[in-house]
Design a protein around this motif. Structure first.
Motif, short mmCIF file in Angstrom:
data_model
loop_
_atom_site.label_atom_id
_atom_site.label_comp_id
_atom_site.label_asym_id
_atom_site.label_seq_id
_atom_site.Cartn_x
_atom_site.Cartn_y
_atom_site.Cartn_z
N ILE A 114 0.83 -1.00 -0.06
CA ILE A 114 0.09 0.11 -0.14
C ILE A 114 0.77 1.51 -0.16
O ILE A 114 2.06 1.20 0.48
N PRO A 115 0.31 2.36 -0.43
CA PRO A 115 1.23 3.45 -0.49
C PRO A 115 1.66 3.93 0.76
O PRO A 115 0.90 3.96 1.94
N VAL A 116 2.84 4.52 0.86
CA VAL A 116 3.76 5.15 2.05
C VAL A 116 3.69 6.55 1.86
O VAL A 116 4.41 6.95 0.93
N ILE A 117 3.23 7.32 2.53
CA ILE A 117 3.22 8.72 2.72
C ILE A 117 4.01 9.35 3.62
O ILE A 117 3.41 9.27 4.79
N PRO A 118 5.14 9.49 3.68
CA PRO A 118 6.07 10.29 4.66
C PRO A 118 5.31 11.72 5.34
O PRO A 118 4.63 12.19 4.47
N SER A 119 5.61 12.30 6.21
CA SER A 119 4.98 13.55 6.75
C SER A 119 6.11 14.55 7.08
O SER A 119 6.99 14.11 7.92
N ILE A 120 6.06 15.75 6.96
CA ILE A 120 6.73 16.78 7.70
C ILE A 120 6.12 17.68 8.38
O ILE A 120 5.39 18.38 7.73
N ASN A 121 6.44 17.87 9.57
CA ASN A 121 5.85 18.95 10.46
C ASN A 121 6.61 20.38 9.99
O ASN A 121 7.86 20.24 10.52
N CYS A 122 6.03 21.23 9.55
CA CYS A 122 6.99 22.48 9.36
C CYS A 122 6.14 24.00 9.44
O CYS A 122 4.78 23.74 9.43
N TYR A 123 6.98 24.77 9.47
CA TYR A 123 6.26 26.15 9.65
C TYR A 123 7.07 27.43 8.87
O TYR A 123 6.60 28.72 9.30
N THR A 124 8.11 27.01 8.39
CA THR A 124 8.64 28.19 7.60
C THR A 124 9.13 27.47 6.09
O THR A 124 8.87 26.27 6.03
N SER A 125 9.32 28.29 5.23
CA SER A 125 9.73 27.97 3.88
C SER A 125 11.30 28.00 3.91
O SER A 125 12.10 27.63 2.92
N GLU A 126 11.97 27.96 4.85
CA GLU A 126 13.51 28.21 5.13
C GLU A 126 14.23 26.90 5.38
O GLU A 126 13.87 26.34 6.19
N GLY A 127 15.25 26.76 4.62
CA GLY A 127 16.20 25.52 4.81
C GLY A 127 15.61 24.09 4.48
O GLY A 127 16.21 23.71 3.42
N TRP A 128 14.41 23.68 5.03
CA TRP A 128 14.25 22.24 4.88
C TRP A 128 13.66 21.73 3.66
O TRP A 128 13.96 20.80 3.28
N THR A 129 13.18 22.61 2.77
CA THR A 129 12.34 22.20 1.66
C THR A 129 13.03 21.14 0.60
O THR A 129 12.58 20.23 0.25
N GLY A 130 14.71 21.40 0.40
CA GLY A 130 15.20 20.82 -0.50
C GLY A 130 15.32 19.35 -0.11
O GLY A 130 15.56 18.27 -0.90
N PHE A 131 15.23 19.26 1.38
CA PHE A 131 15.63 17.76 1.89
C PHE A 131 14.22 16.76 1.38
O PHE A 131 14.50 15.56 1.38
N ALA A 132 13.35 17.55 0.84
CA ALA A 132 12.07 16.49 0.38
C ALA A 132 12.76 15.89 -0.67
O ALA A 132 11.90 14.59 -0.75
N LYS A 133 13.67 16.37 -1.27
CA LYS A 133 14.00 15.39 -2.53
C LYS A 133 14.55 13.89 -1.91
O LYS A 133 14.41 13.01 -2.54
N ASN A 134 15.24 13.89 -0.64
CA ASN A 134 15.69 12.78 -0.18
C ASN A 134 14.58 11.79 0.24
O ASN A 134 14.69 10.63 -0.04
N ILE A 135 13.73 12.35 0.65
CA ILE A 135 12.16 11.72 0.90
C ILE A 135 11.65 11.00 -0.57
O ILE A 135 11.39 9.88 -0.28
N GLN A 136 11.70 11.56 -1.42
CA GLN A 136 11.16 11.19 -2.67
C GLN A 136 12.08 10.16 -3.19
O GLN A 136 11.67 9.09 -3.70
N ASP A 137 13.56 10.19 -3.02
CA ASP A 137 14.56 9.37 -3.60
C ASP A 137 14.25 8.01 -2.81
O ASP A 137 14.87 6.87 -3.12
#
Ligand SMILES: Cc1cc2nc3c(=O)[nH]c(=O)nc-3n(C[C@H](O)[C@H](O)[C@H](O)COP(=O)(O)O)c2cc1C
Length: 325
Positions: free
Chosen positions: A97-120
């Motif tokens: 079944i699909p696996v959907i990770p989740s990120i708790n976030c409150y700014t657009s600073e810094g972390w967004t590029g890391f989402a690529k690691n989650i995709q990969d």
């Protein structure tokens, strides 16, 4: 696909029931149990933006030597980020079944590029749980809303997997926000998150956490907005969250127009296998009402399809204050 199958974020789910982000989806054992019990998908426990930013910082070779205590906390945080990526990879190997990770976030600073690691790592989609409490009376609601939009824009430039945004219901205009998410190509909206809230113990004269678990009455805050949002002429999926304690509750949200239904508190109470019962309750209800698929009744009672849409707009208890109605 069976008669409970639905499509959510472009993913084919065999049931509309999704185990929502929490400790229930933090280990391979519980994730497997969710699949075996009939979940349509799992949203993994959330990784925090702060953890990701710490992780990114520790990965910088130019970073100066932190103090020993800081180093320990950095290590723990980077370690948990690595563990999270491993959890995604292993879950993808283990379950279908699909696996959907989740990120708790409150700014657009810094972390967004890391989402690529989650995709990969193999994630089927990403859920972002965005919330910051406005505590500055000088800051306008438009400024606060812009944070959501900046964040989504950055994220959508980084990853190609579907993105769902989990929101609270404290907006001046929820439908405007959802429309803006849609314009920025967000694939789904989770309505709604349930936040940590403070309570007061009058005997100890102290602030204590309010119950972290929901009850069925909380559905009332969600139903109207799902009924209204699903009636908009935009293609954004809706996942209901908060107050789903039975198959009947799931049916209510589907009738209001949700594409999927997330379940958390009741599974803490009754165990993950309770999903089997919920699926069979939905099937029995469908049989009794002559529906062969979820698509046959999804949104049947939303703002567009219900014969008296005005009920969605009503907020005052007219019946109790006047002789009419
Ligand atoms: C113990 C606990 C931990 C949770 N942790 C997260 C989390 O890490 N990320 C998140 O997006 N939501 C989290 N939630 C919120 C749930 O995913 C869900 O949206 C909320 O509990 C409402 O659903 P329910 O009424 O079925 O409990 C948590 C809820 C509980 C009770």
């Amino acid at each position: 696909m069976g008669k409970l199958s639905v499509n959510y974020l472009g993913l084919a789910l065999k049931s509309p029931l999704i185990v929502s982000s929490s400790r229930l989806t933090s280990t391979l054992g519980s994730i497997k149990e969710a699949e075996d019990s009939g979940a349509g998908a799992v949203v993994l426990k959330s990784l925090f933006e702060e953890q990701i930013n710490q992780y990114i910082n520790t990965m910088q070779p130019t970073h100066s030597y932190p103090e020993a205590d800081d180093y320990t906390s950095f290590y723990i945080k980077s370690h948990s980020v690595e563990e999270y990526l491993t959890l995604i990879r292993r879950a993808k190997e283990l379950i279908s079944i699909p696996v959907i990770p989740s990120i708790n976030c409150y700014t657009s600073e810094g972390w967004t590029g890391f989402a690529k690691n989650i995709q990969d790592a193999g994630a089927d989609a990403l859920e972002i749980n965005v919330f910051f409490l406005p505590t500055d009376r000088k800051k306008s609601s438009a400024e606060a809303e812009k944070v959501y939009f900046d964040l989504i824009e950055k994220l959508k430039k980084t990853i190609t997997i579907p993105v769902a945004i989990k929101i609270g219901y404290r907006f001046s205009n929820i439908l405007y926000m959802i429309d803006q998410f849609y314009m920025r190509k967000v694939n789904g909206v989770v309505m709604f998150n349930r936040f940590y809230e403070p309570d007061i113990d009058i005997n100890k004269l102290d602030i204590i956490p309010a119950s972290i678990f929901s009850n069925e009455n909380e559905r009332r805050m969600v139903l109207r907005w799902i009924g209204m949002a699903s009636a908009q002429d935009i293609k954004i999926d809706i996942s209901a969250s908060t107050g789903v304690h039975s198959g009947a509750d799931a049916v209510r949200y589907l009738l209001a127009g949700a594409n999927s239904v997330q379940v958390c508190s009741v599974l803490y109470d009754k165990g993950i296998p309770f999903l089997k019962k919920m699926n069979s309750q939905i099937e029995t209800w469908m049989d009794n009402n002559g529906f062969a698929s979820i698509g046959d009744f999804r949104g049947k009672l939303n703002y567009r399809n219900y014969k008296k849409p005005i009920v969605f707009e009503r907020t005052q208890f007219m019946k109790y204050f006047s002789s009419e109605d």
